[in-house]
Design a protein around this motif. Structure first.
Motif, PDB file in Angstrom:
ATOM      1  N   GLN A   1      33.115  35.596  21.901  1.00  0.00           N
ATOM      2  CA  GLN A   1      32.160  35.907  21.508  1.00  0.00           C
ATOM      3  C   GLN A   1      31.115  35.780  20.311  1.00  0.00           C
ATOM      4  O   GLN A   1      32.153  36.378  19.304  1.00  0.00           O
ATOM      5  CB  GLN A   1      31.317  36.403  22.673  1.00  0.00           C
ATOM      6  CG  GLN A   1      32.359  35.803  24.088  1.00  0.00           C
ATOM      7  CD  GLN A   1      31.981  34.533  24.019  1.00  0.00           C
ATOM      8  OE1 GLN A   1      31.112  34.337  24.710  1.00  0.00           O
ATOM      9  NE2 GLN A   1      33.474  34.416  24.656  1.00  0.00           N
TER      10      GLN A   1
ATOM     11  N   THR B   1      36.007  43.914  35.786  1.00  0.00           N
ATOM     12  CA  THR B   1      34.601  43.707  36.503  1.00  0.00           C
ATOM     13  C   THR B   1      35.503  42.896  37.814  1.00  0.00           C
ATOM     14  O   THR B   1      35.963  41.853  37.468  1.00  0.00           O
ATOM     15  CB  THR B   1      33.585  43.491  36.469  1.00  0.00           C
ATOM     16  OG1 THR B   1      33.312  44.093  34.382  1.00  0.00           O
ATOM     17  CG2 THR B   1      32.568  44.120  36.896  1.00  0.00           C
ATOM     18  N   GLY B   2      35.302  43.284  38.778  1.00  0.00           N
ATOM     19  CA  GLY B   2      35.078  41.472  39.913  1.00  0.00           C
ATOM     20  C   GLY B   2      37.298  41.933  40.393  1.00  0.00           C
ATOM     21  O   GLY B   2      37.225  42.718  40.286  1.00  0.00           O
TER      22      GLY B   2
ATOM     23  N   SER C   1      35.867  37.094  38.194  1.00  0.00           N
ATOM     24  CA  SER C   1      35.825  38.610  37.430  1.00  0.00           C
ATOM     25  C   SER C   1      35.083  38.354  36.066  1.00  0.00           C
ATOM     26  O   SER C   1      35.149  37.089  35.814  1.00  0.00           O
ATOM     27  CB  SER C   1      37.146  39.477  37.653  1.00  0.00           C
ATOM     28  OG  SER C   1      38.169  37.507  37.370  1.00  0.00           O
ATOM     29  N   THR C   2      35.188  39.142  34.971  1.00  0.00           N
ATOM     30  CA  THR C   2      34.899  39.175  33.752  1.00  0.00           C
ATOM     31  C   THR C   2      35.952  40.445  33.174  1.00  0.00           C
ATOM     32  O   THR C   2      35.792  41.472  33.535  1.00  0.00           O
ATOM     33  CB  THR C   2      33.134  39.249  33.973  1.00  0.00           C
ATOM     34  OG1 THR C   2      32.744  38.572  34.346  1.00  0.00           O
ATOM     35  CG2 THR C   2      33.374  39.275  32.089  1.00  0.00           C
TER      36      THR C   2
ATOM     37  N   GLU D   1      36.137  37.414  25.531  1.00  0.00           N
ATOM     38  CA  GLU D   1      35.499  37.360  26.654  1.00  0.00           C
ATOM     39  C   GLU D   1      36.332  35.938  27.903  1.00  0.00           C
ATOM     40  O   GLU D   1      35.928  35.565  27.425  1.00  0.00           O
ATOM     41  CB  GLU D   1      33.586  37.215  26.766  1.00  0.00           C
ATOM     42  CG  GLU D   1      33.614  37.609  27.927  1.00  0.00           C
ATOM     43  CD  GLU D   1      31.680  37.649  28.470  1.00  0.00           C
ATOM     44  OE1 GLU D   1      31.530  36.591  29.879  1.00  0.00           O
ATOM     45  OE2 GLU D   1      31.259  38.166  28.298  1.00  0.00           O
ATOM     46  N   HIS D   2      36.443  36.733  29.029  1.00  0.00           N
ATOM     47  CA  HIS D   2      36.940  35.724  29.394  1.00  0.00           C
ATOM     48  C   HIS D   2      36.178  35.938  31.765  1.00  0.00           C
ATOM     49  O   HIS D   2      36.008  37.372  31.720  1.00  0.00           O
ATOM     50  CB  HIS D   2      38.790  36.256  30.173  1.00  0.00           C
ATOM     51  CG  HIS D   2      39.026  35.354  31.691  1.00  0.00           C
ATOM     52  ND1 HIS D   2      39.314  34.148  31.772  1.00  0.00           N
ATOM     53  CD2 HIS D   2      38.723  35.542  32.760  1.00  0.00           C
ATOM     54  CE1 HIS D   2      39.778  33.432  32.838  1.00  0.00           C
ATOM     55  NE2 HIS D   2      39.775  34.711  33.568  1.00  0.00           N
ATOM     56  N   HIS D   3      35.877  35.065  30.862  1.00  0.00           N
ATOM     57  CA  HIS D   3      34.966  34.541  32.761  1.00  0.00           C
ATOM     58  C   HIS D   3      35.375  33.799  33.894  1.00  0.00           C
ATOM     59  O   HIS D   3      35.385  32.999  33.287  1.00  0.00           O
ATOM     60  CB  HIS D   3      34.084  34.446  32.259  1.00  0.00           C
ATOM     61  CG  HIS D   3      31.901  34.391  33.488  1.00  0.00           C
ATOM     62  ND1 HIS D   3      31.737  35.730  33.832  1.00  0.00           N
ATOM     63  CD2 HIS D   3      31.265  33.977  33.830  1.00  0.00           C
ATOM     64  CE1 HIS D   3      31.353  35.882  34.803  1.00  0.00           C
ATOM     65  NE2 HIS D   3      30.813  34.832  35.139  1.00  0.00           N
ATOM     66  N   ASP D   4      35.030  34.268  34.432  1.00  0.00           N
ATOM     67  CA  ASP D   4      35.413  32.952  36.046  1.00  0.00           C
ATOM     68  C   ASP D   4      34.415  33.786  37.137  1.00  0.00           C
ATOM     69  O   ASP D   4      32.971  33.995  36.956  1.00  0.00           O
ATOM     70  CB  ASP D   4      37.024  33.108  36.227  1.00  0.00           C
ATOM     71  CG  ASP D   4      37.768  34.075  36.888  1.00  0.00           C
ATOM     72  OD1 ASP D   4      36.653  34.551  37.398  1.00  0.00           O
ATOM     73  OD2 ASP D   4      39.007  34.275  37.130  1.00  0.00           O
TER      74      ASP D   4
ATOM     75  N   ARG E   1      36.336  41.694  29.414  1.00  0.00           N
ATOM     76  CA  ARG E   1      36.449  41.823  28.069  1.00  0.00           C
ATOM     77  C   ARG E   1      36.533  42.447  27.397  1.00  0.00           C
ATOM     78  O   ARG E   1      37.642  43.662  27.699  1.00  0.00           O
ATOM     79  CB  ARG E   1      34.917  41.842  27.829  1.00  0.00           C
ATOM     80  CG  ARG E   1      33.553  41.418  29.087  1.00  0.00           C
ATOM     81  CD  ARG E   1      32.433  42.563  28.347  1.00  0.00           C
ATOM     82  NE  ARG E   1      31.429  41.262  28.681  1.00  0.00           N
ATOM     83  CZ  ARG E   1      30.393  41.357  29.826  1.00  0.00           C
ATOM     84  NH1 ARG E   1      31.104  42.503  31.052  1.00  0.00           N
ATOM     85  NH2 ARG E   1      29.934  40.456  30.409  1.00  0.00           N
TER      86      ARG E   1
END
Length: 143
Positions: A43, A102-103, A68-69, A62-65, A71
């Motif tokens: 990022q 997170t998530g 969940s996230t 960052e991985h975001h789905d 970092r």
């Protein structure tokens, strides 16, 4: 004159891990992608303006789905800074990387299982989980 105060409650409900590894950030992200089945992508560098008008740049992935996230932060600032504390989290300056989850993935991977999996990577020397509420500079992790 009436004075109003704004009280804000920040959400620190994420898992936080410190990683000691002497490798480049892109290699760490690639290794975590393979180990955990993620898609960590680089990022734009985070920019923090210091009190002496210096700017501190922190690289992060960052991985975001949907659920969940994840970092990955390099704990030490990029480039050469003359600042006293060129770290994202000076409380844990002995760690090279900070992993924030997170998530749903946070509940899916038990912390001890994640620590064992991280420790299985040959490029990682040491890992530890932190409670974000005990860190002085925890606000640096809010986005």
């Amino acid at each position: 004159m009436k004075t109003l105060h704004l009280d804000i409650e920040y959400d620190f409900s994420f898992a936080l891990f410190g990683v000691v590894a002497s490798c480049r950030d892109y290699k760490m992200a690639w290794s975590l992608n393979r180990l955990l089945g993620l898609n960590l992508t680089r990022q734009r560098d985070l920019c923090y303006e210091m009190t002496d008008r210096q700017k501190m740049y922190i690289s992060h992935f960052e991985h975001h789905d949907v659920h969940s996230t994840v970092r990955l932060f390099r704990n030490k600032a990029l480039g050469t800074l003359t600042a006293k504390m060129p770290f994202l989290l000076p409380d844990v300056k002995e760690y090279d990387y900070i992993l924030q989850i997170t998530g749903a993935l946070q509940q899916y991977l038990h912390p001890q299982e994640l620590l064992n999996r991280l420790q299985s990577l040959p490029l990682i020397h040491y890992t530890k989980q932190f409670d974000p509420l005990t860190l002085k500079y925890k606000e640096h992790l809010l986005f």
